[in-house]
Design an enzyme around this catalytic site. Structure first.
Site, mmCIF file in Angstrom:
data_model
loop_
_atom_site.group_PDB
_atom_site.id
_atom_site.type_symbol
_atom_site.label_atom_id
_atom_site.label_comp_id
_atom_site.label_asym_id
_atom_site.label_seq_id
_atom_site.Cartn_x
_atom_site.Cartn_y
_atom_site.Cartn_z
ATOM 1 N N HIS A 213 -51.251 70.831 80.222
ATOM 2 C CA HIS A 213 -52.440 70.330 80.939
ATOM 3 C C HIS A 213 -52.782 68.942 80.430
ATOM 4 O O HIS A 213 -52.888 68.740 79.216
ATOM 5 C CB HIS A 213 -53.634 71.254 80.695
ATOM 6 C CG HIS A 213 -53.447 72.626 81.253
ATOM 7 N ND1 HIS A 213 -54.096 73.077 82.390
ATOM 8 C CD2 HIS A 213 -52.664 73.660 80.840
ATOM 9 C CE1 HIS A 213 -53.727 74.326 82.635
ATOM 10 N NE2 HIS A 213 -52.858 74.706 81.712
ATOM 11 N N GLU B 187 -51.484 85.788 82.316
ATOM 12 C CA GLU B 187 -51.632 85.141 81.005
ATOM 13 C C GLU B 187 -52.357 86.119 80.077
ATOM 14 O O GLU B 187 -51.881 86.408 78.998
ATOM 15 C CB GLU B 187 -52.408 83.830 81.138
ATOM 16 C CG GLU B 187 -52.625 83.122 79.796
ATOM 17 C CD GLU B 187 -53.356 81.791 79.933
ATOM 18 O OE1 GLU B 187 -53.878 81.489 81.030
ATOM 19 O OE2 GLU B 187 -53.421 81.056 78.928
ATOM 20 N N ASP C 168 -51.603 73.293 75.934
ATOM 21 C CA ASP C 168 -52.670 72.343 75.568
ATOM 22 C C ASP C 168 -52.429 71.922 74.117
ATOM 23 O O ASP C 168 -53.088 72.435 73.191
ATOM 24 C CB ASP C 168 -54.045 73.018 75.704
ATOM 25 C CG ASP C 168 -54.277 73.549 77.117
ATOM 26 O OD1 ASP C 168 -54.519 72.737 78.025
ATOM 27 O OD2 ASP C 168 -54.162 74.770 77.300
#
Ligand code: ADE
Ligand code: ZN
Length: 334
Positions: A15, A194, A273
């Site tokens: 991201h 997830e 991330d």
């Protein structure tokens, strides 16, 4: 054991906002006199579970206050990805996390991101494409605006549509948006499975016609689903370090990456991330090697899977695959 930084890698799940450097987060907060998000303490992020991670992420996004900030984080992203040996990246970006805060400007932020990525390609050699996401918790109306953004830049840096955020919101209502994206030539790369269980993945398969699945790790709880994924070859964008940091699994040893791989599912390794989870892609490969005793040939094969599952042009794929072969054939230093 070869140097994993030198292994040429494609990253399929990262991201842009979640890749913001800690120093940049601090600087942006100082500029507007805002507190830094509470999860960032002494330069390190920590989370009290998945929902807390999403709140921290949202608070961090809110620090992006000017169009120049978007150009900056895209440029810095390319520098950081180059440093970790990534040659090609497909990057999730969340238009709906920004437009409502920036005077309903839906196109300015992504244009600045594309500018920053182009400058980053020139200076650091990393090729990055975008996958704007629908943050489903934000509702259908903002999701539709996000789709418009993705469609407008399709073929001009945008290659896919993602869906992110909490997996608690309904799946089916957003199905028509994925169909429109696919009809217009974009690929479908939603997050699913997830932390929500296998049903979330089955419904995503039905409604979003995914070309790949973001995470998908909870598929492991349903043998029929594992068999289906292995049979269809739909790649999973797996981020083991992320899954441990957000509390989906208690440790890397409990993470199903190896189980899924051994079952014949197409698996790829990703960071998600990176500064938030303390691991750029080389660190993720290193922890996979340490946890599952992969040798260099295994790691090269995982890297090849990432390249093959990408939406890069054939020449880019061929170049990175050749780089992986060169890495593997050159004498090991240890
Ligand atoms: N946004 C940023 N990272 C995410 C993740 N791992 N899952 C869902 N939404 C996200
Ligand atoms: Zn993600």
């Amino acid at each position: 054991m070869r140097d994993l930084t030198l292994l040429p890698k494609a990253e399929l799940h990262v991201h842009l906002e979640g890749a913001m450097r800690v120093e940049t987060v601090r600087e942006l907060a100082e500029r507007v006199g805002a507190p830094i998000p509470s999860g960032l303490v002494d330069g390190r992020w920590g989370f009290a579970g998945f929902d807390d991670f999403i709140s921290q992420y949202t608070a961090m996004c809110a620090l992006l206050g000017t169009i120049e900030d978007f150009r900056r984080i895209a440029y810095e992203f390319c520098e950081d990805e180059a440093r970790t040996g990534v040659r090609y990246a497909e990057v999730v970006f969340s238009p709906s996390n920004h437009a409502p805060r920036l005077g309903d400007d839906w196109f300015g932020p992504i244009e600045a991101v594309l500018d920053g990525l182009e400058a980053g390609r020139r200076d650091f050699g990393v090729i990055a494409r975008l996958a704007p996401d629908l943050v489903r918790d934000a509702g259908l109306e903002l999701a539709e605006r996000s789709l418009e953004v993705a469609l407008k830049f399709g073929g001009r840096g945008v290659v896919a549509l993602s869906a992110a955020g909490s997996e608690r919101s309904g799946i089916a209502p957003f199905g028509p948006l994925f169909r429109r994206a696919k009809d217009s030539g974009l690929r479908s790369v939603p997050h699913a499975g997830e932390w929500a269980g296998p049903r979330n993945v089955w419904e995503t398969l039905e409604h979003y016609l995914p070309d790949r699945i973001g995470h998908g790790v909870r598929a492991v709880d349903d043998p029929a689903l594992v068999e289906h994924l292995a049979g269809t070859g739909i790649p999973l964008e797996i981020s083991p370090v992320s899954n441990v940091a957000t509390g989906v699994y208690g440790s890397l040893a409990e993470h199903p990456f190896r189980v899924l791989r051994d079952a014949g599912v197409t698996v790829t390794l990703n960071s998600d991330d990176p500064p938030m989870f303390g691991a750029w892609l080389t660190d993720v490969y290193r922890s996979a090697r340490d946890t599952w005793s992969f040798d260099d040939a295994d790691l090269a094969e995982i890297a090849r899977s990432g390249v093959r599952a990408s939406f890069a042009d054939d020449e880019i794929k061929a170049e990175i695959l050749a780089g992986i072969e060169a890495w593997l054939t050159e004498p090991s230093t240890a």
